[in-house]
Write an enzyme that holds these catalytic residues in place. Structure first.
Site, PDB file in Angstrom:
ATOM      1  N   GLY A  10      -5.064 -26.249 -27.619  1.00 18.84           N
ATOM      2  CA  GLY A  10      -6.497 -26.254 -27.391  1.00 18.84           C
ATOM      3  C   GLY A  10      -6.904 -25.175 -27.379  1.00 18.84           C
ATOM      4  N   HIS A  49     -17.962 -22.042 -25.901  1.00 17.88           N
ATOM      5  CA  HIS A  49     -17.238 -21.920 -24.780  1.00 17.88           C
ATOM      6  C   HIS A  49     -16.329 -20.941 -24.992  1.00 17.88           C
ATOM      7  CE1 HIS A  49     -15.396 -24.543 -21.270  1.00 17.88           C
ATOM      8  NE2 HIS A  49     -13.978 -23.252 -21.304  1.00 17.88           N
ATOM      9  N   GLU A  50     -15.782 -20.717 -25.607  1.00 16.03           N
ATOM     10  CA  GLU A  50     -14.122 -19.805 -25.787  1.00 16.03           C
ATOM     11  C   GLU A  50     -15.249 -18.434 -26.161  1.00 16.03           C
ATOM     12  OE1 GLU A  50     -11.744 -20.426 -25.367  1.00 16.03           O
ATOM     13  OE2 GLU A  50     -12.027 -22.477 -25.597  1.00 16.03           O
ATOM     14  N   HIS A 108     -16.214 -16.565 -23.197  1.00 17.44           N
ATOM     15  CA  HIS A 108     -15.112 -16.156 -22.000  1.00 17.44           C
ATOM     16  C   HIS A 108     -14.967 -14.712 -22.633  1.00 17.44           C
ATOM     17  CE1 HIS A 108     -13.345 -19.688 -20.275  1.00 17.44           C
ATOM     18  NE2 HIS A 108     -13.100 -19.768 -20.509  1.00 17.44           N
TER      19      HIS A 108
END
Length: 650
Positions: free
Chosen positions: A54, A90-91, A94
């Protein structure tokens, strides 16, 4: 960022990494703007590697697998481009949700993953690429996945206890990502997007470089809105499941009752104790003009609301609320008929949600499959890709559930041909630079669905494309959008030559897109000898990053479904040892078990795993077994209804 520049890098050679670099450069400043919290480091690197699981965020570094983050924009599909964008975005989220502010313990993993899902796959992409219709795709994707998983008795709350290390990997599931993101989306809609983001900013600023819990988030949004968010939202995070609203009509308007929704049917009293605070988001019409009451909340088990039922109305406007709605058959028919009109008051997302509810409610026994088939039949003139995507998914699931009943499968395929072949005839097989994204996606979907339904004309065109490739050695005439279906058709209806050609493509690994198409095609054969060869390839040659796609392809193929499960079980120790420390162990288990529909298969699988240590994938196993139980009951209950509908309508 004021004061200095943040450098972004991708550590990998070749042009296929350029898109990830571009995404990072576009998204990073938007996050700073939205959160009003600066990215604190002078650089953000992305390191891509083979056989990596992933993607993962670190302090100033994103690591990711080549097969999900590399992309050749000329040789990839529209959906693959969006996928790479979403993963990287998305990352990046974070960096704030995970690094700048970190959950206190694993029980609130959703504070990282739910927010990264909402921000990275909806809010930020929608600002950069509004033409992608991220909100509508969110409904089809994350929202629907969340509700499907959370409809199982074996589900768990978004905020769930994590007593030991074995449970940590299992918590990275669609509830921590998709349901959490959907619940936060519902809250954003209720309080207003600007106020929601203001509250999130307050939350981040109050916990810079520190730890946080759910109450801290509610406190930030409460400060921005003046609303008691904890009172409104706690049950959505701390309690298992979600409600179905049963809507009946009376002289006063509508009567609404909430109960927990389960895919196996009405919940027993012990499983139906939660009373959610439910934003109803009622759409009503007056003098031909629609309005939405966002303030209406159901806070009791049941209540009556004043609505003029002589005019169109609908709960859960825009499918923002995390619940299903069950109307009477008469009202459902009225809404579906109104939604089919060119200038309907019901939006694209309303239609998508209505369709998903129809299929889910029939599966659970609250209605009949004939009611969902009727909605699809009413909407055969639909123009929007996203709705067609939902119709295709619903019909595909029915085909897969009834996979061992040839009569039902053939009737469903015949129905699919009446829906999708006219689209193919209208849209053709050629892709143009002038095509809109929706037109490209709809063409691809129509051709893929018509091929899956065994339309002879479509199959001949695709087989001709592959034969030309075999003759010339050049596949440039096969559009990227049609690569997967063309390869799969070639293997399904071909023989040794076609299969060997696909295996060579798979092993060459020229682009992730082409390899993905080849891996799917490797699982499409109807020949038992070739199926066995594919299972041997999985056991002896496949890399870790290839196992799940190959197993999923075999499981999707009726001819090889049981072979996939047998291969997994016969080589269980090998696969377990390869995946036991990875987040995707549960995904591997699900890929091999999730398609069965009989009580006999339920018992056989349950018996097999009784002697195994399932502690690292207990949730995935329980969810798979729950799914088999629900599908088995559906087959027993609804086969006659489906066949009767086809007898009368097709």
């Amino acid at each position: 960022m004021p004061g200095y520049t943040t450098t972004v890098n991708v550590i990998f050679t070749g042009h296929q990494a350029q898109f990830v670099l571009d995404v990072t450069a576009a998204c990073l400043p938007l996050y700073e703007e939205v959160f009003k919290v600066e990215y604190p480091l002078p650089k953000l690197d992305t390191l891509l590697a083979h056989d990596f699981e992933g993607a993962m965020e670190h302090w100033g570094l994103i690591t990711g697998a080549t097969q999900i983050l590399l992309i050749d924009l000329i040789k990839s599909t529209q959906q693959e481009k969006v996928s790479v964008f979403h993963i990287q975005c998305h990352e990046i989220a974070h960096m704030w949700f995970g690094n700048i502010t970190t959950m206190k313990w694993w029980d609130t993993l959703y504070l990282n993953e739910g927010f990264a899902t909402l921000m990275g796959e909806l809010i930020i992409p929608d600002r950069i690429h509004p033409e992608w219709r991220a909100g509508s795709e969110f409904v089809v994707g994350h929202f629907n996945r969340a509700l499907n998983l959370d409809a199982k008795l074996s589900s768990h709350p978004v905020e769930v206890e994590c007593p030991d290390a074995n449970r940590i990997n299992e918590m990275f599931d669609d509830l921590s990502y998709s349901k959490a993101g959907s619940v936060l989306r519902m809250l954003s809609h209720y309080v207003g997007a600007d106020k929601f983001l203001e509250g999130v900013s307050l939350y981040l600023k109050a916990h810079l470089f520190g730890n946080a819990v759910t109450h801290d988030l509610w406190q930030g949004i409460s400060a921005a809105t003046g609303i008691d968010i904890a009172e409104l939202m706690d049950d959505w995070i701390t309690k298992i499941g979600y409600p179905v609203l049963t809507v009946t009509e009376n002289v006063a308007g509508i009567h609404v009752r909430q109960d927990r929704f389960l895919e196996t049917g009405p919940a027993d009293p012990k499983d139906n104790e939660t009373i959610w605070n439910i934003p109803l988001s009622l759409l009503s019409t007056e003098h031909g003009i629609s309005s939405v009451d966002k303030a209406m909340v159901l806070r009791e088990r049941e209540a009556t609301f004043v609505v003029d039922t002589t005019k169109p109305f609908k709960l859960n406007t825009g499918t923002k609320g995390v619940y299903r709605v069950l109307y009477t058959p008469k009202r459902l028919a009225k809404i579906a008929t109104e939604a089919a009109q060119p200038k309907s008051v019901f939006s694209l997302d309303d239609r998508t949600g209505l369709l998903q509810d129809a299929f889910a409610l029939s599966k659970a026994g609250f209605s009949t499959p004939s009611s969902s088939l009727t909605v699809v039949d009413l909407w055969r003139s639909e123009k929007e890709y996203v709705v067609w995507e939902g119709m295709a998914a619903g019909l595909d699931e029915l085909v897969s559930i009834w996979w061992e009943d040839a009569s039902v499968v053939e009737n469903l395929k015949r129905f699919q041909r009446t829906l999708f072949v006219p689209l193919v005839e209208r849209l053709g097989y050629e892709y143009s630079e002038n095509d809109s994204r929706d037109r490209i996606l709809l063409r691809t979907l129509a051709i893929t669905q018509a091929a899956a339904a065994d339309d002879k004309g479509v199959l001949q065109v695709l087989q001709a494309k592959f034969k030309r490739f075999l003759k010339t050695g050049n596949n440039s005439h096969i559009p990227a959008e049609l690569q997967q279906v063309t390869y799969a058709v070639a293997v399904k209806f071909g023989g040794r030559v076609e299969y060997d050609t696909i295996v060579k493509i798979f092993e060459l690994r020229r682009t992730p897109s082409e390899q993905k198409a080849a891996s799917f095609a490797m699982g499409a054969s109807q020949d038992l000898e070739i199926i066995h060869e594919t299972t041997e390839f999985i056991v002896n040659k496949a890399r870790d990053q290839d196992l799940i796609p190959l197993f999923a392809a075999l499981s999707a193929n009726f001819a090889s479904r049981r072979a996939a499960t047998q291969t997994f079980m016969q080589n269980y120790d090998t696969f377990y040892n390869r995946y036991k420390d990875q987040l995707s162990l549960g995904v591997l288990v699900s890929a091999c078990l999730n398609y069965y529909s009989s009580q006999a298969d339920y018992q056989a699988i349950e018996t097999y795993f009784k002697v195994k240590d399932t502690s690292k994938y207990s949730h995935a196993l329980a969810q798979s077994l729950d799914g088999i139980k629900a599908r088995s009951a559906y087959v027993e209950r609804a086969t006659a209804d489906i066949l009767d509908w086809f007898h009368k309508n097709i």
